[in-house]
Design an enzyme around this catalytic site. Structure first.
Site, mmCIF file in Angstrom:
data_model
loop_
_atom_site.group_PDB
_atom_site.id
_atom_site.type_symbol
_atom_site.label_atom_id
_atom_site.label_comp_id
_atom_site.label_asym_id
_atom_site.label_seq_id
_atom_site.Cartn_x
_atom_site.Cartn_y
_atom_site.Cartn_z
ATOM 1 N N LYS A 188 0.843 -1.200 0.000
ATOM 2 C CA LYS A 188 0.000 0.000 0.000
ATOM 3 C C LYS A 188 0.878 1.250 0.000
ATOM 4 O O LYS A 188 2.090 1.169 0.200
ATOM 5 C CB LYS A 188 -0.934 -0.018 1.209
ATOM 6 C CG LYS A 188 -1.677 -1.341 1.405
ATOM 7 C CD LYS A 188 -2.665 -1.681 0.296
ATOM 8 C CE LYS A 188 -3.057 -3.128 0.394
ATOM 9 N NZ LYS A 188 -4.413 -3.478 0.249
HETATM 10 C C1 LIG Z 1 -5.087 -4.799 1.022
HETATM 11 C C2 LIG Z 1 -6.552 -4.690 1.160
HETATM 12 C C3 LIG Z 1 -7.236 -5.176 2.277
HETATM 13 C C4 LIG Z 1 -6.533 -5.973 3.349
HETATM 14 O O1 LIG Z 1 -5.589 -5.222 4.008
HETATM 15 P P1 LIG Z 1 -4.638 -5.955 5.118
HETATM 16 O O2 LIG Z 1 -4.005 -4.803 5.819
HETATM 17 O O3 LIG Z 1 -3.657 -6.776 4.356
HETATM 18 O O4 LIG Z 1 -5.516 -6.757 5.988
HETATM 19 C C5 LIG Z 1 -8.584 -4.941 2.386
HETATM 20 N N1 LIG Z 1 -9.259 -4.288 1.420
HETATM 21 C C6 LIG Z 1 -8.647 -3.822 0.308
HETATM 22 C C7 LIG Z 1 -9.434 -3.069 -0.712
HETATM 23 C C8 LIG Z 1 -7.278 -4.032 0.131
HETATM 24 O O5 LIG Z 1 -6.685 -3.599 -0.982
#
Ligand SMILES: *Cc1c(COP(=O)(O)O)cnc(C)c1O
Length: 380
Positions: A188
């Protein structure tokens, strides 16, 4: 790697360095490395300010934040929650954790964000809430979603896993709906390796989520400094969803970089646009005029005549990483969903993510564009 093969252009890459290392050294010296400590509290305050919310709760990941949100909003067995279909399936998982049923709603072909008309059509007498996803880093249609939620008496959650730093009509991502959930996973825009946060203006949701994220008791910090031997009581079963203060320290440093990181990603998107907008065989992603995109991913839509597999193979063979976009949740076997979401299914088949991160240089961007152009033209 042979001498001739150029270095790999990464699909995604974190921007971590000296500021994060200094922040980690500081938290080591402080002695409080577990969660819910002074550094975590500082991060919570800073993060709430950045996303314009009354409360922010640092947690172990976005899936945990979504679970806490849906549970605090009261969803349970027999309830239906409308979920944007085109997303990492953790969004749907969080609903299932509570015993409620996710009902997937189709998305818009241009932005890949949930189609408000599809949300409206999915409402039944069992519906309790909506989870919109800021797909690929761009905010969903919150004006329309908010009016549906208000008219139908539903709660609204913003899955802002990919959109920290984005804006919608001048307001920051994460400031929409009853609760917003963020991810600080390595893929992210801002990251501590793993991590997340829940943000809300509602005191009741903040208090409930705070309690449930730490076993169902008040935090140790609220007891620190007292000379009394206070014995906390467990009044309910909670989880251990805390973010460590080590990760919170990294996040404080990342938060300072956020505007620069977004600007770098936006510059990459502009450059891709200039280099590839003449290509008929692919559609470049759009940023809606009333929002700024955080560009967590840069995803092109290939013409149906183009073989995505062949293009991917060619790119990878030439050291340019790529991937599919994200998932059509309703097609995942675990959901056994019978609701058709044809647009999401189509994007799942035709989307191709190409390198997008804040460390990409001009030469790399040009190499990606040139390689993709050749691969697409050759693949028909
Ligand atoms: C990456 C992601 C998640 C999960 O995030 P984590 O921190 O890995 O649990 C949930 N929703 C979306 C849209 C994502 O891109």
């Amino acid at each position: 790697m042979t001498a001739q093969s150029p270095p790999v252009v990464a699909l995604g890459e974190p921007t971590l360095g000296e500021p994060e290392l200094r922040a980690v050294a500081e938290v080591f010296r402080s002695g409080w490395v577990a969660g819910n400590g002074p550094t975590g509290m500082r991060f919570a305050t800073e993060f709430a300010r950045v996303v314009s919310r009354a409360h922010a709760l640092p947690v172990s990941n976005c899936t945990a934040a979504l679970h806490l949100a849906v549970a605090a909003l009261g969803a349970g067995p027999g309830d239906e929650v409308i979920v944007a279909d085109y997303t990492f399936p953790a969004t749907g998982h969080a609903v299932v954790f509570t015993g409620a049923t996710p009902v997937f709603a189709d998305v818009r072909a241009d932005t890949a964000n949930v189609d408000p008309a599809a949300v409206e059509a999915a409402v039944t007498e069992r519906t309790v809430g909506i989870i919109a996803v800021d797909a690929l880093g761009q905010c969903a249609d919150y004006a329309e979603l908010q009016s549906i939620a208000e008219a139908r008496g539903l709660w609204l959650v913003e899955d802002a896993a990919c959109s920290a730093g984005a804006t919608y009509r001048g307001r920051p991502a994460g400031s929409f709906g009853d609760v917003a959930c963020f991810s600080f996973h390595g893929r992210k825009g801002i990251t501590a390796g793993e991590g997340g946060a829940l943000a809300t203006d509602r005191d009741d949701i903040a208090a409930q989520a705070r309690k449930t994220h730490a076993f169902g008791i008040e935090s140790a910090l609220t007891r620190a400094g007292s000379v009394d031997l206070q014995i906390p009581e467990f009044t309910e079963i909670g989880y251990n969803y805390k973010l460590s203060d080590v990760a919170a320290a990294i996040m404080l440093a990342q938060l300072e970089r956020l505007p620069d990181l977004i600007a770098s990603r936006q510059a990459v998107a502009v450059a891709y646009g200039e280099l590839m907008s003449d290509l008929d065989l692919l559609t470049l992603p759009v940023a809606a005029p009333d929002r700024t995109h955080a560009w967590q991913s840069y995803v092109v839509t290939l013409d149906p005549s183009v073989s995505r597999g062949a293009v991917a193979q060619e790119l990878r063979g030439r050291g340019v990483q790529c991937n599919f976009g994200t998932y059509a949740s309703h097609l995942q076997p675990v959901y056994r969903s019978t609701t058709p979401c044809p647009v999401s299914a189509d994007l799942f088949r035709r989307h191709l993510a190409i390198p997008m991160h804040a460390n990409l240089g001009e030469a790399e961007i040009e190499r990606v564009a040139t390689t993709l152009r050749a691969a697409v033209l050759a693949s028909r």
